[in-house]
Design a protein around this motif. Structure first.
Motif, PDB file in Angstrom:
ATOM      1  N   PHE A  51       0.820  -1.209   0.000  1.00  0.00           N
ATOM      2  CA  PHE A  51       0.000   0.000   0.000  1.00  0.00           C
ATOM      3  C   PHE A  51       0.854   1.259   0.000  1.00  0.00           C
ATOM      4  CE2 PHE A  51      -2.073  -3.315   2.603  1.00  0.00           C
ATOM      5  CZ  PHE A  51      -3.037  -3.710   1.683  1.00  0.00           C
ATOM      6  N   SER A  52       2.123   1.090  -0.356  1.00  0.00           N
ATOM      7  CA  SER A  52       3.024   2.245  -0.378  1.00  0.00           C
ATOM      8  C   SER A  52       2.707   3.148  -1.551  1.00  0.00           C
ATOM      9  CB  SER A  52       4.468   1.765  -0.472  1.00  0.00           C
ATOM     10  OG  SER A  52       5.340   2.867  -0.632  1.00  0.00           O
ATOM     11  N   ARG A  53       2.851   4.451  -1.347  1.00  0.00           N
ATOM     12  CA  ARG A  53       2.598   5.423  -2.411  1.00  0.00           C
ATOM     13  C   ARG A  53       3.901   5.872  -3.065  1.00  0.00           C
ATOM     14  NH1 ARG A  53      -1.234   6.555   1.543  1.00  0.00           N
ATOM     15  NH2 ARG A  53      -3.409   6.667   0.768  1.00  0.00           N
ATOM     16  N   GLU A  54       4.998   5.222  -2.678  1.00  0.00           N
ATOM     17  CA  GLU A  54       6.279   5.553  -3.304  1.00  0.00           C
ATOM     18  C   GLU A  54       6.394   4.864  -4.662  1.00  0.00           C
ATOM     19  OE1 GLU A  54       8.441   7.649  -2.139  1.00  0.00           O
ATOM     20  OE2 GLU A  54       7.258   8.028  -0.320  1.00  0.00           O
ATOM     21  N   PRO A  55       6.970   5.542  -5.659  1.00  0.00           N
ATOM     22  CA  PRO A  55       7.105   4.909  -7.000  1.00  0.00           C
ATOM     23  C   PRO A  55       7.874   3.604  -6.906  1.00  0.00           C
ATOM     24  CG  PRO A  55       7.579   7.250  -7.094  1.00  0.00           C
ATOM     25  CD  PRO A  55       7.474   6.913  -5.636  1.00  0.00           C
ATOM     26  N   GLY A  56       7.396   2.612  -7.668  1.00  0.00           N
ATOM     27  CA  GLY A  56       8.035   1.303  -7.611  1.00  0.00           C
ATOM     28  C   GLY A  56       8.249   0.726  -8.985  1.00  0.00           C
ATOM     29  N   LEU A  57       7.779  -0.522  -9.234  1.00  0.00           N
ATOM     30  CA  LEU A  57       7.973  -1.225 -10.486  1.00  0.00           C
ATOM     31  C   LEU A  57       7.281  -0.489 -11.615  1.00  0.00           C
ATOM     32  CD1 LEU A  57       9.108  -3.820 -11.799  1.00  0.00           C
ATOM     33  CD2 LEU A  57       6.885  -4.897 -11.317  1.00  0.00           C
ATOM     34  N   MET A  58       8.060  -0.265 -12.697  1.00  0.00           N
ATOM     35  CA  MET A  58       7.566   0.396 -13.895  1.00  0.00           C
ATOM     36  C   MET A  58       7.020   1.789 -13.598  1.00  0.00           C
ATOM     37  SD  MET A  58       5.685  -2.852 -15.743  1.00  0.00           S
ATOM     38  CE  MET A  58       5.217  -1.865 -17.161  1.00  0.00           C
ATOM     39  N   GLY A  59       7.519   2.386 -12.511  1.00  0.00           N
ATOM     40  CA  GLY A  59       7.129   3.753 -12.175  1.00  0.00           C
ATOM     41  C   GLY A  59       5.813   3.853 -11.463  1.00  0.00           C
ATOM     42  N   LEU A  60       5.124   2.705 -11.254  1.00  0.00           N
ATOM     43  CA  LEU A  60       3.835   2.711 -10.576  1.00  0.00           C
ATOM     44  C   LEU A  60       4.044   2.417  -9.098  1.00  0.00           C
ATOM     45  CD1 LEU A  60       1.709   0.691 -13.176  1.00  0.00           C
ATOM     46  CD2 LEU A  60       1.894   3.194 -12.953  1.00  0.00           C
ATOM     47  N   THR A  61       3.182   2.972  -8.272  1.00  0.00           N
ATOM     48  CA  THR A  61       3.292   2.732  -6.824  1.00  0.00           C
ATOM     49  C   THR A  61       2.746   1.361  -6.498  1.00  0.00           C
ATOM     50  OG1 THR A  61       1.138   3.665  -6.331  1.00  0.00           O
ATOM     51  CG2 THR A  61       3.005   5.208  -6.376  1.00  0.00           C
ATOM     52  N   PRO A  62       3.218   0.706  -5.399  1.00  0.00           N
ATOM     53  CA  PRO A  62       2.660  -0.591  -5.001  1.00  0.00           C
ATOM     54  C   PRO A  62       1.159  -0.541  -4.753  1.00  0.00           C
ATOM     55  CG  PRO A  62       4.723  -0.186  -3.882  1.00  0.00           C
ATOM     56  CD  PRO A  62       4.375   1.083  -4.584  1.00  0.00           C
ATOM     57  N   LEU A  63       0.627   0.620  -4.296  1.00  0.00           N
ATOM     58  CA  LEU A  63      -0.809   0.710  -4.068  1.00  0.00           C
ATOM     59  C   LEU A  63      -1.572   0.560  -5.380  1.00  0.00           C
ATOM     60  CD1 LEU A  63      -3.133   1.252  -2.116  1.00  0.00           C
ATOM     61  CD2 LEU A  63      -2.802   3.712  -2.498  1.00  0.00           C
ATOM     62  N   THR A  66      -1.549  -3.032  -6.367  1.00  0.00           N
ATOM     63  CA  THR A  66      -2.481  -3.811  -5.543  1.00  0.00           C
ATOM     64  C   THR A  66      -3.920  -3.610  -6.010  1.00  0.00           C
ATOM     65  OG1 THR A  66      -0.995  -3.648  -3.649  1.00  0.00           O
ATOM     66  CG2 THR A  66      -3.301  -4.190  -3.198  1.00  0.00           C
ATOM     67  N   ALA A  67      -4.307  -2.337  -6.235  1.00  0.00           N
ATOM     68  CA  ALA A  67      -5.707  -2.042  -6.581  1.00  0.00           C
ATOM     69  C   ALA A  67      -6.069  -2.446  -8.002  1.00  0.00           C
ATOM     70  CB  ALA A  67      -5.976  -0.537  -6.363  1.00  0.00           C
ATOM     71  N   LEU A  68      -5.129  -2.279  -8.944  1.00  0.00           N
ATOM     72  CA  LEU A  68      -5.462  -2.511 -10.340  1.00  0.00           C
ATOM     73  C   LEU A  68      -5.001  -3.856 -10.865  1.00  0.00           C
ATOM     74  CD1 LEU A  68      -4.690   1.040 -11.848  1.00  0.00           C
ATOM     75  CD2 LEU A  68      -6.859   0.128 -10.973  1.00  0.00           C
ATOM     76  N   VAL A  69      -4.112  -4.541 -10.146  1.00  0.00           N
ATOM     77  CA  VAL A  69      -3.604  -5.810 -10.646  1.00  0.00           C
ATOM     78  C   VAL A  69      -3.910  -6.952  -9.682  1.00  0.00           C
ATOM     79  CG1 VAL A  69      -1.555  -7.081 -11.377  1.00  0.00           C
ATOM     80  CG2 VAL A  69      -1.780  -4.650 -11.929  1.00  0.00           C
ATOM     81  N   ALA A  70      -3.437  -6.811  -8.431  1.00  0.00           N
ATOM     82  CA  ALA A  70      -3.533  -7.925  -7.491  1.00  0.00           C
ATOM     83  C   ALA A  70      -4.981  -8.258  -7.165  1.00  0.00           C
ATOM     84  CB  ALA A  70      -2.745  -7.588  -6.212  1.00  0.00           C
ATOM     85  N   VAL A  71      -5.813  -7.256  -6.802  1.00  0.00           N
ATOM     86  CA  VAL A  71      -7.203  -7.520  -6.412  1.00  0.00           C
ATOM     87  C   VAL A  71      -8.033  -8.016  -7.616  1.00  0.00           C
ATOM     88  CG1 VAL A  71      -9.327  -6.488  -5.510  1.00  0.00           C
ATOM     89  CG2 VAL A  71      -7.110  -5.928  -4.471  1.00  0.00           C
ATOM     90  N   PRO A  72      -7.980  -7.349  -8.754  1.00  0.00           N
ATOM     91  CA  PRO A  72      -8.749  -7.887  -9.912  1.00  0.00           C
ATOM     92  C   PRO A  72      -8.310  -9.298 -10.297  1.00  0.00           C
ATOM     93  CG  PRO A  72      -8.164  -5.614 -10.329  1.00  0.00           C
ATOM     94  CD  PRO A  72      -7.430  -6.008  -9.092  1.00  0.00           C
ATOM     95  N   THR A  73      -7.004  -9.545 -10.247  1.00  0.00           N
ATOM     96  CA  THR A  73      -6.534 -10.888 -10.599  1.00  0.00           C
ATOM     97  C   THR A  73      -7.093 -11.923  -9.648  1.00  0.00           C
ATOM     98  OG1 THR A  73      -4.493  -9.963 -11.518  1.00  0.00           O
ATOM     99  CG2 THR A  73      -4.482 -12.297 -10.920  1.00  0.00           C
TER     100      THR A  73
END
Length: 843
Positions: A51-63, A66-73
C-alpha cells in the motif's frame, strides 16, 4: 445447499469484506490503526509494502499494483476457472468456491508482502545502589576509638551494665578494659557511644546465631575464649624461652654453658608441645579439619565475633559491616523504620519516580544492591589488579580488613565497570574511615555529594560517604620506619633512624607562634616493656628524661636519631616507641611502635690490606689499622724487602701471638695458598686493595676471581684505593676487576696524568647519599659532621676542619644504580658543577 455450507460461506464473505476493509484502511495508514488497538505494538511489511505510495515497479506505486492488478486478478482468476470448467457443478457451489479461491489468493498476496506485527512490553528495572566498604588495615585492629565498656559518664552506666549482661547471657565472656577515668561527655559523644553499643549488641547476636547455624547447635564461645587466652599466654612464654636460648647460642662456644643450653631447649620444647596441644583443641571444638573451607569460615566468623565484643570496643570494620547487613535497623531515620541501605534505595526510587514520564512502565523485581570492598590488592586472599572486589553481603561476616590504602578515587572509577550502559546506578554508598587514602580525603568527600556522570551521560549518581570512626577530629602520629645496622660489634654504637609522620595539629607553626608537640622517644630491648637508657638523641647527650623528648618540626615527615651502645652480645630485637601512650585526640597508639632486629657480635673484625709500595697514603692507613683494637689486621706490601716482617695488629701481646705476618698476599701466615676454597675459609671481613700492579707476580688475574666470589659468598666488604701508578687506570682490560669497581674505568680521559692540578688543594663535598652513609659519619651530630667535612653555604663550598688532598683519579663516571656517589671533588669556591666522583659505594 446444506445449512452448514451456508454458514461457512457467510463467514467467508465476512472475511473478504474484512480484508477489503483492511486494504482500504492500509491505504490510509494501517500502522496507525494497529497502534491504537495494540498499545506498544509495531506493524510493518518485511518484503514490500503493498500500500506504499512511493514509485516502484515500472514507475507505478505498489498501491496501484495492488488495486489494479492484485485484487482484480484474485477475483478474475477463480471466475474464469469456473466459467470455462466443463464439469457440471451447481451454481451455488460454484459461486461459493469462487469466493473461497479469491480470498485465498488475496491472503497469499499479502503473505508474500511479509506482514509483521511486533508487540513489545517495556520493563523498567529498579534503581541500583552500589555499597563500597573500606577494607584497609586502618579499619581493623589498628584503631579502636570507642571504649564502650568503660564508664566514662554516669549517664551511660546502666546501658553498659545491660550490654554486658546481655552478652554474657549469650555465652560471651567480656573482659574488663583498662581504666580510663571519668569525663563529662557532650550529648553528641554520649549519643555516638550509645549507638556503637547498639551496633555491638545487634552484631554479636546476629553472629552468634549464624555461628550456631554453621555449627549445627549452640557453639560454646566461652570455652573458645578461654582456650585462646591460654594460647596467647603460651605464645608469650615461648617467645621468652626462644629469646633466652638465642642469647645463649650467640655466645662464643667457650663461654656457652652446655647445661643451661640443654635446660632452655627442654623448656622451649615443652612449651611448644603445650602450644601445639592447645591448637589441636581448637580443631576438636570446631569438629573438622582446619583446612576445610567451612571450618575456615567458622573460625573467621568466631574471630569477627570476638573482635566485635573486644574490651576496648569494636573495630571500624565491625561497625561498617553491621550498618549494611541485610535486615538491620541501626540507622533509623526520624519517624521511619528503615536501615541505611533501605533508606538509600528508597531515596533512589523516589527520585526515579519523580522524573519518570512513562506512566505505563512496568517494574520487575531485581536485586538492586551490590556490595564491594575496596583498598589495595595486597593482603587479599583473592589478588586482583583492581581497587575493588565484589562480595556477597553474607560473606562480610567471614572477611577481615587487610588492604594498605583506601584508594577512594580509584574505587569510584572502577565500580562503574560492574554496570552496563543501561543500568541506572542511582547511588554509591561509601563506608570508610578516610585513613591511609592515596587519593582524595574521605572527609572532603563527606562534606559534599559528588555527582558522577553515568556512562550514558543522562543521569548522575549520588555518592553518599558514611564516615566510620570518632566524629571528633583526630590527629595522626605515626612511626613510619626504623632503620639501623643489622650487625654491630660489641662496644660500638648503633644509630637508630626514626622516620615520623605527624598531622598539622601536632607540628610546629612558626608563623602562628606555636611550638611543635614534644614526643618522648623510648628504646626497649627484647621486650616492649623493657626500656633501656640510650646515649644520644639527635647528637645531644641523654642525661635525664627531658633529653629523651623530640619536638616535632613544621614538616609532615621528620627524622630523629637515637644512638645506643649495646652491652650484651647476641641477637636482639629493639622496640622504638613514641610516648608511653597515645596523645590527646590521637588516632591510635598501635602505629607508634616499630621494631628492629640487631645482632651484637662479640668478636674482632678480620682485615686484609694488600698494597704495592709504601706510598704516603699506605703508611698512614697501615699505622691506623695496626693500632685499632677492634681489628685483627694483616697487611702485605708487595714491594717490601725480602725478610722484612709484614705488618699485623700490635696493640697487645695476645693479638701479636694470634695474628701471624703474611709471607704472601694469599697465604695463612705460614704457607702459600693455591686453592680458592682454602683461601675463602680464612673468613676475612674486609679486604683493602691498594695501588697494585696488575702485571705483578704476587697478585695474578685468578686472584680477582677469588675476591669476586669472596664478595658474593662471604658478603665481605671490599675497599679499592686509587693510586697514581696503577689503579684504576691499568685495570680497564680486566673484566673481573672492572665488575668490582663502583665507577666506569674503561673510558678515562686522555689527559688522565695531567688533568689534576697537584699544586692546588681539594676538599670533600658530601652528597645526600654520603651524608646518610655510615662510612662518612664522623659524628652522630649532623652539624658537627658538616663542620668536619665541610658544607655548601649559599652556593659556595666552605671547607671543613679536615685537611684536603692534592690528587685523585679523574674522569671516572659513576655506574648505574645501585652504585652511588658518597663524596665528590670540590674546591673552596663557588659550586658550579657536580665535580668528579671521589668516593663511591656499590652494594
Amino acid at each position: 445447499m446444506s445449512r452448514s455450507l451456508k454458514i461457512l460461506l457467510s463467514l467467508v464473505d465476512l472475511a473478504i469484506l474484512a480484508l477489503i476493509a483492511a486494504i482500504l484502511f492500509a491505504a490510509f495508514g494501517l500502522g496507525d490503526v494497529i497502534s491504537r488497538v495494540w498499545s506498544g505494538a509495531t506493524f510493518s511489511w518485511d518484503n514490500f509494502n503493498p500500500f506504499s505510495r512511493e514509485p516502484g515497479l515500472m514507475g507505478l506505486t505498489p498501491l496501484v499494483w495492488t488495486a489494479l492488478v492484485a485484487v482484480p486478478t484474485a477475483l478474475f482468476v477463480p471466475v474464469a476457472a469456473y466459467w470455462f470448467e466443463k464439469k457440471q457443478v451447481p451454481v451455488g457451489v460454484r459461486f461459493a468456491l469462487v469466493r473461497l479461491r479469491a480470498l485465498a489468493l488475496l491472503v497469499l498476496y499479502l503473505i508474500l508482502a511479509g506482514p509483521s506485527l511486533v508487540d513489545s512490553e517495556f520493563y523498567k528495572e529498579g534503581s541500583k545502589v552500589a555499597v563500597l566498604i573500606d577494607d584497609s588495615l586502618s579499619m581493623g585492629t589498628e584503631a579502636r576509638e570507642f571504649s564502650i565498656f568503660n564508664v566514662l559518664d554516669d549517664r551511660e552506666a546502666d546501658d553498659i551494665r545491660r550490654l554486658r549482661e546481655q552478652l554474657e547471657s549469650q555465652g560471651l565472656r567480656i573482659d574488663n578494659p583498662a581504666s580510663k577515668g571519668f569525663v563529662t561527655l557532650t550529648p553528641e559523644e554520649l549519643s555516638v557511644r550509645n549507638f556503637v553499643r547498639q551496633v555491638v549488641r545487634e552484631r554479636a547476636q546476629r553472629l552468634l546465631k549464624r555461628l550456631g547455624e554453621l555449627h549445627g547447635r549452640r557453639f560454646d564461645i566461652a570455652a573458645w575464649q578461654l582456650k585462646r587466652t591460654e594460647v596467647e599466654r603460651l605464645q608469650r612464654e615461648a617467645d621468652i624461652k626462644q629469646s633466652e636460648l638465642s642469647a645463649e647460642l650467640a655466645k662464643d662456644e667457650k663461654l656457652q654453658d652446655a647445661s643451661t643450653r640443654r635446660r632452655l631447649e627442654t623448656e622451649l620444647r615443652a612449651v611448644l608441645d603445650r602450644l601445639a596441644g592447645a591448637e589441636r583443641s581448637f580443631s576438636e571444638q570446631l569438629e573438622g579439619d582446619v583446612r576445610d573451607p567451612k571450618i575456615l569460615q567458622k573460625r573467621a566468623l568466631i574471630g569477627n565475633l570476638l573482635e566485635t565484643v573486644h574490651p576496648e570496643g569494636p573495630r571500624r570494620w565491625d561497625i561498617a559491616c553491621e550498618l549494611v547487613a541485610p535486615g538491620n535497623r541501626l540507622a533509623l531515620p526520624q519517624g521511619q523504620s528503615l536501615s541505611l541501605i533501605d533508606l538509600v534505595r528508597q531515596r533512589a526510587e523516589e527520585a526515579e519516580a519523580a522524573g519518570d514520564p512513562e506512566k505505563r512502565s512496568k517494574r520487575r523485581p531485581m536485586p538492586s544492591v551490590r556490595y564491594f570492598v575496596f583498598s589495595t590488592k595486597f593482603g587479599r586472599e583473592v589478588t586482583t589488579d583492581e581497587a575493588i572486589l565484589e562480595v556477597q553481603p553474607d560473606d562480610l561476616d567471614f572477611r577481615t580488613p587487610q588492604g594498605r590504602l583506601s584508594e577512594i578515587d580509584q574505587a569510584l572509577a572502577e565500580v562503574r565497570r560492574y554496570y552496563t550502559a543501561d543500568d541506572d546506578l542511582a547511588s554509591i554508598v561509601i563506608l570508610t574511615d578516610g585513613r591511609d587514602t592515596s587519593g582524595t580525603d574521605a572527609r572532603d568527600e563527606g562534606r559534599r555529594r559528588v555527582a558522577m556522570r553515568s556512562t550514558k551521560g543522562k543521569r548522575s549518581s549520588e555518592v553518599v560517604c558514611v564516615a566510620i570512626g570518632n566524629p571528633k577530629p583526630v590527629k595522626v602520629l605515626e612511626l613510619l620506619a626504623v632503620s639501623a645496622d643489622k650487625e654491630v660489634l660489641k662496644g660500638d654504637f648503633v644509630d637508630f633512624k626514626l622516620k615520623i609522620r605527624a598531622d598539622k595539629g601536632y607540628r610546629a607553626d612558626k608563623a602562628g607562634g606555636r611550638l611543635g608537640q614534644r614526643v618522648k622517644i623510648i628504646l626497649c630491648e627484647d621486650s616492649p616493656g623493657n626500656p633501656v637508657v640510650y646515649d644520644e638523641l639527635n647528637g645531644r647527650p641523654v642525661r635525664g628524661p627531658a633529653d629523651t623528648e623530640f619536638e616535632l618540626p613544621e614538616e609532615e615527615l621528620s627524622e630523629c636519631k637515637v644512638r645506643f651502645k649495646p652491652k650484651t652480645a647476641g641477637k636482639h630485637v629493639y622496640f622504638l616507641k613514641l610516648n608511653d601512650d597515645r596523645l590527646p585526640d590521637e588516632d591510635t597508639y598501635r602505629n607508634n611502635v616499630a621494631e628492629h632486629y640487631l645482632e651484637v657480635i662479640d668478636r674482632k673484625i678480620k682485615v686484609l690490606y694488600i698494597e704495592q709500595s709504601f706510598r704516603w697514603e699506605a703508611r698512614a692507613l697501615n699505622d691506623a689499622l695496626k693500632r685499632d683494637k677492634k681489628l685483627l689486621y694483616q697487611g702485605y706490601f708487595i714491594d717490601a724487602d725480602e725478610g722484612w716482617p709484614q705488618p699485623t695488629s700490635n696493640y697487645d701481646e695476645e693479638v701479636k701471638k694470634q695474628v701471624k705476618p703474611l709471607r704472601n698476599a694469599f697465604s695463612d701466615g705460614a704457607r702459600l695458598i693455591r686453592e680458592k676454597d682454602e683461601w675463602l675459609k680464612l673468613n676475612y671481613d674486609v679486604i683493602i686493595l691498594g695501588d697494585i700492579d696488575p702485571d705483578g707476580r704476587e697478585f695474578r688475574l685468578e686472584h680477582w676471581e677469588w675476591i669476586e666470589e669472596w664478595v658474593s659468598r662471604n658478603q665481605g666488604g671490599l675497599i679499592l684505593l686509587a693510586g697514581m701508578r696503577n689503579s684504576p687506570r691499568r685495570y680497564a682490560n680486566f673484566e673481573r676487576a672492572k665488575a668490582l669497581f663502583p665507577v666506569e674505568i674503561e673510558n678515562l680521559p686522555r689527559d688522565y696524568d695531567t688533568r689534576v692540578d697537584v699544586t692546588r688543594m681539594k676538599y670533600y663535598r658530601l652528597t645526600p647519599a654520603g651524608r646518610a652513609h655510615e662510612l662518612m659519619r664522623l659524628s652522630s651530630n649532623q652539624q658537627r659532621n658538616d663542620e668536619l667535612w665541610g658544607s655548601v653555604v649559599d652556593g659556595n663550598f666552605r671547607r671543613g676542619q679536615l685537611n684536603g688532598y692534592y690528587w685523585y683519579a679523574p674522569g671516572a663516571a659513576l655506574k648505574p644504580a645501585p652504585a652511588q656517589a658518597l663524596v665528590r671533588v670540590v674546591s673552596e669556591s663557588q659550586v658550579t658543577a657536580e665535580g668528579d666522583v671521589l668516593i663511591a659505594s656499590q652494594p
